[in-house]
Design an enzyme around this catalytic site. Structure first.
Site, mmCIF file in Angstrom:
data_model
loop_
_atom_site.group_PDB
_atom_site.id
_atom_site.type_symbol
_atom_site.label_atom_id
_atom_site.label_comp_id
_atom_site.label_asym_id
_atom_site.label_seq_id
_atom_site.Cartn_x
_atom_site.Cartn_y
_atom_site.Cartn_z
ATOM 1 N N HIS B 217 33.637 81.646 19.516
ATOM 2 C CA HIS B 217 33.554 83.013 19.001
ATOM 3 C C HIS B 217 34.488 83.161 17.804
ATOM 4 C CE1 HIS B 217 33.247 83.018 23.470
ATOM 5 N NE2 HIS B 217 32.078 83.525 23.174
ATOM 6 N N GLY B 414 5.976 61.091 -12.541
ATOM 7 C CA GLY B 414 6.985 60.212 -13.152
ATOM 8 C C GLY B 414 7.672 59.266 -12.191
ATOM 9 N N ASP B 415 7.171 59.146 -10.955
ATOM 10 C CA ASP B 415 7.876 58.294 -9.982
ATOM 11 C C ASP B 415 7.211 56.937 -9.788
ATOM 12 O OD1 ASP B 415 5.632 59.003 -8.633
ATOM 13 O OD2 ASP B 415 6.651 59.760 -6.841
ATOM 14 N N HIS B 416 6.258 56.589 -10.633
ATOM 15 C CA HIS B 416 5.536 55.335 -10.400
ATOM 16 C C HIS B 416 6.454 54.117 -10.546
ATOM 17 C CE1 HIS B 416 2.154 52.652 -10.009
ATOM 18 N NE2 HIS B 416 2.528 52.028 -11.108
ATOM 19 N N GLY B 417 7.304 54.151 -11.558
ATOM 20 C CA GLY B 417 8.225 53.026 -11.748
ATOM 21 C C GLY B 417 9.141 52.842 -10.556
ATOM 22 N N ARG B 418 9.688 53.956 -10.086
ATOM 23 C CA ARG B 418 10.607 53.907 -8.931
ATOM 24 C C ARG B 418 9.899 53.337 -7.707
ATOM 25 N NH1 ARG B 418 14.299 52.466 -7.905
ATOM 26 N NH2 ARG B 418 15.604 53.003 -6.131
ATOM 27 N N SER B 460 0.547 55.004 -3.923
ATOM 28 C CA SER B 460 0.433 53.715 -4.614
ATOM 29 C C SER B 460 1.035 52.594 -3.768
ATOM 30 C CB SER B 460 1.083 53.768 -6.006
ATOM 31 O OG SER B 460 2.463 53.472 -5.940
ATOM 32 N N ALA B 572 -0.582 54.581 -15.542
ATOM 33 C CA ALA B 572 0.612 53.829 -15.146
ATOM 34 C C ALA B 572 0.282 52.774 -14.099
ATOM 35 C CB ALA B 572 1.676 54.797 -14.623
#
Lengths: 591, 591
Positions: B217, B414-418, B460, B572
């Site tokens: 409390h 934009g995350d394809h490379g990662r 992917s 990509a």
């Protein structure tokens, strides 16, 4: 927000390890998830549930007899891979086929679908069912494309119970699909959640607003509105779900089960407050609710929000929903066999061990009456005087609230006035109700004292309750109380308060007014005065004594600076006691 | 914060009504609290627990067979009154006496003590025990003055189980006191909670800080420190509790039960992460943990924090702790009698229905090998080439990460490379491990594909996993793969991806590079070229085709603005496929 982790990228893995350790009697760790500690028995279809982590008890928490055979566990809010789903399916298989089932999310559909192909290629019959209960995700008529949320629970449960009954894989799939077709959920959210180690929340809802239909990973909802009351929310949820009732099941007279699910930060007590109105509204619509669940069933880390799920039952689904289950986080069915049997043997109506109605339970809780039969006529008349006196006390306290608060604030927390107002008002109402029910003076005083103690809050409320209670016991319900009985009752109260509070005369407490009051009352009564005269003189004495407490030092135990500060100010408890005594004197004088 | 309520002053009352409706099979509403739906059976001591509301499942959630007979429910964080405690005690009484028990708070001690007097005056034998487990509240040696927190759970449970066994009131009190003497808790808090309708929180803990020993409390704690990692917190909790071990019970070899309790906003997954280290540390100190609990047992609305409780067991307490219980929120013991018996009958070692070890379960989850016996020598050699190729792919992707990200960002997220970096690195490691374990080329490819899919995230990754998987199945482990087998495998992968993704040639996806690659590879193989030559020509074709995707329009389903924006930029996924093909060509050329 999520605060406890080591390497954030290993959060789901660490959680799985801890879960498997804590519940080693139920589950065993396999690559990609968990399966039951006992192998699925030969000939039983295995039910494998799953999806991303972060939704506990979904999904690993429901693995065990009567429920799932395995759970595939992805990363937080991320689908497991096909290889993981296949591995868990393989470990869960008992040779009669495997049902893989998840909520309807693209990643889960893809990966679990691939897992089905792998298992089939290995000679393990496998099927996949996606749950699509979220009415907010896609409009009516496109039900099959909806997201799956808390509807997972009834679908997984009924399918698992069907498997436990020995149904074939085709039959288990039929049950899962039927349950899904008959299940609808609407959810609301008040705040988002933060992934382990993330800089900010995954999504947010503005303060004081509610998003209707926001998905459990922050997927878009229907609309954003002001935060409603619990009752308004209940109406939103019930109308939203019933407005989307499946074809052909009806509402009036339908049997449903209902889940009110908390998402993590909306806690049990709040859910129960909402459930009170949900249950009422469902009843008003003519629905019969069977074995509902209110609690945390499918969470989203510590997201704030809740959802209402209804599943329209038929005879088969009601049987499967009610079937027992025993898992780490979800258990259903009768457990305590020995005790229950003893109670069954005992349980004739009205006897020990019997099931009781609400009225019978209330009667069990009732205090025994102060007198054996109906109250004496004279005692009832005295009870009416007590009720009048309490009404006058309540008026006086309402008027004196600020003054008492100011006095108390010098060396205390300033809430004495508020407590006296609340306590005396509650006592007034209880006394009036007791009089109306034909109670004698003793019962009226007891009822008033109990309510004073219950509603005033804090120690002074308890002391006033005990004072009235001691008086009640001396006065009783068997005769009109005479002056001697009243004086003895107040004296008994004084002594009781000394025992309870541990205070002595001179400690600057209400006893410093009550003691002189008792002495004066005893003297007057011994001199043969009538109660109203003796009480009036005693009340004057009490008021003087209360004023004189300004020269006293607070009792041992208060901090020294407070003791210093209170010099020259009387004790608030003594002052209010003096006021009460004088108000009662006025009421007695008017008789 | 608490958001859902109607009249804030009726919050506890509304919650009680909803609770009683939801769990009507277990409990019935009486003034001041709830009692079991079935009357306490004749001759059984009744155990009545309680305190303020806001701590669910404490206290109403644990009323039922095997646990409490009744719960007294005060307002939020406020002691119930003596009259309320007496009413619940009366309704719970089965004629053999009543144990009233709460955490050690002044208001509870006062009111439950008064209730004991009332019950005794009515001829109902009654006793009171206060739980004092919080080591942070008062120093060692003054244990009896400590606050009660989550230690309520084992004390109430063991006392209730003792009553269920038929022990006398004196014996039940003895068990409650013994359990309390052997129970220690240390809690930490990261954030306060807000009372229903209150303007601000009842108390706070600064962001990024942790208060050690803060009461549930908001009562003062020991110290405030920086928020630790989960492992550091586990150490703080374990050392804090073990440093205060009761006299005479020892640590090394002692049997304890443990509770890791969440206060409301610290969720299950976090608790499991902490438990992993708590279990390890307790094991290192030589303690044997019996039937622990990890979850929400005693909450404080949505307060953020947790506590660790240990109870040192003797033979009697271990039996009582393990005894079954069946209540709304706490169930223990074996439930699914029928299924369990069927499993018991089945359960010989290693068979269906049997209890399995961790190793046996892992073996159950393992995919069947691609070949029946050990892998062929030639296939193993090819597997090593696959592993080399994957290592080269991982290098190339690490180098190309930014470029692929920039291309993908034109019309995607934009995350394809990662994703390609994560997937190929995981595949490289899995392939190397498979080679080291003596796997053939098929198994190496399968392991690599599974890890690529599992670690890359997104669609992917799944597609790359399936591509490698299709190749794996054609290549197998039984022989060194020839060019035709490789070409057929890649072609099977191409077709598989078309099925899965629903994309057609010309939709601007990786298929627009993979299709021409397959055609060229097939042509070369048909012309009798060796694999390295055919592959090299096909790789050049794939790279050209990838570049040509800049003239294509994205497949149907992408939003029109994105389609417009991607004009002149290649896909990509096609670009990365071209890169992979060329890297592999280089590896083959070096052989």
């Amino acid at each position: 927000m999520t605060r406890l982790f080591n390497d954030p990228s290993a959060f789901a893995e660490d959680a799985k390890a801890g879960f498997c350790d804590a519940f080693a009697a139920y589950v065993v760790d396999v690559p990609g998830g968990v399966v039951r500690r006992r192998r699925t028995r030969a000939g039983k279809v295995a039910v494998v549930v799953g999806g991303g982590s972060g939704h506990y008890p979904a999904f690993a928490g429901i693995v065990g007899p009567g429920y799932a055979d395995g759970a595939v566990m992805g990363n937080v809010f991320t689908s497991p891979s096909a290889a993981e789903a296949a591995a868990v399916g393989r470990a869960a298989s008992g040779g009669a086929g495997v049902l893989l089932t998840t909520g309807n999310y693209a990643g889960d559909v893809l990966n679990f679908g691939l897992a089905v192909e792998r298992l089939e290629a290995e000679g393990i019959p496998a099927r996949y069912v996606a749950v699509t209960d979220d009415v907010a995700s896609v409009g009516k008529g496109a039900d099959g494309r909806r997201r799956g949320i808390a509807g997972d629970v009834p679908v997984f449960k009924c399918a698992s119970a069907a498997a436990e009954e020995g149904m074939s894989l085709d039959e288990v799939v039929r049950v899962a699909e039927k349950t899904n077709e008959r299940t609808r959920t609407l959810g609301v959210a008040f705040g988002g959640c933060t992934l382990p180690g993330a800089e900010g929340p995954l999504f947010t809802v503005p303060e004081g607003r509610m998003s209707v239909g926001l998905g459990i990973h922050g997927e878009a909802g229907i609309e954003e509105v002001d935060l409603p009351s619990a009752a308004e929310l209940a109406r939103t949820l019930v109308e939203g779900v019933l407005g989307d009732a499946p074809e052909g099941v009806g509402v009036e007279g339908a049997r449903v089960t209902a889940l009110l699910n908390g998402l993590g930060n909306t806690k049990y007590e709040e859910l129960f407050v909402v459930w009170k109105d949900v249950a009422r509204l469902l009843g008003e619509r003519g629905l019969v609710v069977v074995e509902p669940e209110v609690g945390e069933l499918v969470t989203s880390l510590d997201m704030a929000g809740c959802s209402l799920t209804l599943t329209w039952l038929d005879e088969e689904l009601e049987r499967l929903w009610a079937a027992p289950a025993d898992t780490p986080a979800y258990r259903k069915g009768r457990l305590v066999q020995g005790a229950q049997e003893a109670e069954d043997a005992d349980g004739e109506d009205g006897s020990a061990g019997a099931v009781r109605s609400d009225d019978e339970a209330a009667a069990d809780a009732e205090a025994p009456p102060l007198s054996a039969g109906p109250a004496d006529e004279g005692s009832r008349a005295a009870g009416a005087v007590v009720a009048d006196a309490l009404a006058a006390i309540a008026d006086r306290m309402a008027q004196a609230e600020d003054e008492l608060g100011r006095i108390d604030a010098v060396a205390g927390d300033g809430d004495h006035g508020r407590g006296m107002v609340r306590g005396s008002a509650a006592a007034r109402d209880a006394a009036r109700a007791a009089v109306d029910a034909g109670a004698g003076a003793g019962t009226v005083l007891q009822a008033a004292g109990d309510e004073w103690a219950a509603r005033a809050g804090g120690t002074s409320g308890v002391l006033w309750g005990e004072l009235l209670g001691a008086l009640a016991r001396r006065v009783g319900d068997d005769a009109a109380p005479d002056a001697a009985a009243v004086a003895a009752g107040v004296r008994a109260g004084y002594e009781r308060l000394g025992e309870l509070g541990g205070a002595k005369p001179g400690d600057k407490t209400m006893l410093d007014a009550l003691g002189p009051f008792c002495d004066a009352l005893d003297t007057g009564v011994a001199e043969g005065q009538r109660l109203r005269e003796a009480w009036a003189r005693a009340a004057d004495r009490a008021a003087r004594a209360a004023d004189e407490t300004k020269d006293l030092t607070p009792k041992v135990g208060r901090a020294r600076p407070l003791a210093e500060r209170s010099k020259g100010t009387p004790d608030a408890g003594a002052v209010s006691l003096g006021m009460v005594a004088q108000v009662v004197a006025g009421v007695l004088a008017d008789r």
